[in-house]
Write a protein that holds these residues in place. Sequence first.
Motif, short mmCIF file in Angstrom:
data_model
loop_
_atom_site.label_atom_id
_atom_site.label_comp_id
_atom_site.label_asym_id
_atom_site.label_seq_id
_atom_site.Cartn_x
_atom_site.Cartn_y
_atom_site.Cartn_z
N PRO A 53 0.82 -1.22 0.00
CA PRO A 53 0.00 0.00 0.00
C PRO A 53 0.85 1.26 0.00
O PRO A 53 1.92 1.30 0.60
N LYS A 54 0.36 2.29 -0.70
CA LYS A 54 1.11 3.53 -0.86
C LYS A 54 0.34 4.71 -0.25
O LYS A 54 -0.88 4.82 -0.42
N VAL A 55 1.09 5.59 0.40
CA VAL A 55 0.54 6.81 0.98
C VAL A 55 0.96 7.99 0.11
O VAL A 55 2.15 8.22 -0.11
N LEU A 56 -0.03 8.72 -0.39
CA LEU A 56 0.20 9.92 -1.20
C LEU A 56 -0.16 11.13 -0.35
O LEU A 56 -1.30 11.27 0.09
N ALA A 57 0.83 11.98 -0.08
CA ALA A 57 0.60 13.16 0.76
C ALA A 57 0.49 14.40 -0.12
O ALA A 57 1.42 14.74 -0.86
N VAL A 181 -3.81 11.57 1.34
CA VAL A 181 -3.93 12.35 2.57
C VAL A 181 -3.86 13.84 2.26
O VAL A 181 -2.85 14.32 1.71
N ASP A 182 -4.89 14.57 2.64
CA ASP A 182 -4.89 16.03 2.62
C ASP A 182 -4.21 16.47 3.90
O ASP A 182 -4.74 16.30 5.00
N THR A 183 -3.01 17.07 3.78
CA THR A 183 -2.18 17.30 4.97
C THR A 183 -2.47 18.58 5.72
O THR A 183 -1.92 18.80 6.80
#
Length: 305
Positions: A53-57, A181-183
């Motif tokens: 799984p990948k986290v896009l910030a 993710v909306d940071t």
Amino acid sequence: MHPNGTRPFEAPPRSAGPQRRPDAPGPRLEYQQRPADPTEQMVNVLRQEIPTPKVLAFANPKGGVHKTTATVLTAATIGAVRGKGVIAWDDNELRGTLGLRAGSARHARTIRHLIADLVRVENAAGYDLYDMLDDYLRHASDGSYDVLAGEENPRFAQRLDPHTVRRVLELLRRTHDVICVDTGNNVESPNWQTVLQTADQLVVTSVPREDAAFTADWMLDLLDEAGMEELVANAVTLLSCPTPNPTPLIDDLAGHFRSRTRAVVVVPYDPALESGSNIEYPMLGPATKRAWLRAAAVMMDPYAR
């Protein structure tokens, strides 16, 4: 990476002249390579298996630079292609609007409610885990992606410490392939810093304004100084056009951020996004959908196989 098929031409008709000998070589077939279909290539990138799984910030400390829009439309685009396994999380500690602009309002639960029950949800497994987590998520109208809404009470931000943020991300990795993710805007907050430290892909969002670009540039410098040079070098910059008439500044900014990040993608203005209300991916124009498809493919290309 994505081989193109080939298509033979038909052999020319036999002439009325002398017949060839049975042992003579047959007519020569010529082959022409079929032109690559860019849309098909981009769809194939998004459909590839994602090993982990990948986290896009999505980040830029300046407000009003389409972070929320970019987070939602990336999740919607990838989800529309993959069909499942994509979530958008509003990690804006100062009353983010992602939960209001995306996903059905079937309940009012937010990240606050999930954290209150985090131990119980973490201990679940298999279908029980999916069912239990679903009680805290909202869903896009077409079911293409999920939404974990942020909390409207700013006092709650104190509970988003680094340990808790990592636990939430680890939980979402157990149930989703892509976490967008909306940071938010506060680079000093522990949750902002933790998401950036954990992210696989940084997406810098901006609009063609000097102040927005300056803030994005400053953020990249800040991340470089914090030892995240690789994250910066691999970042993707999204330049969103807020009006129907593109400004010449966008070319200058695109050139600048190409020198700092892995790629730059310009996404066009779309009247369906102007109202600031619900973001409905099916309502976007064809050119807008193609631009977001390209943007999502550029983000995910390093991780597809």
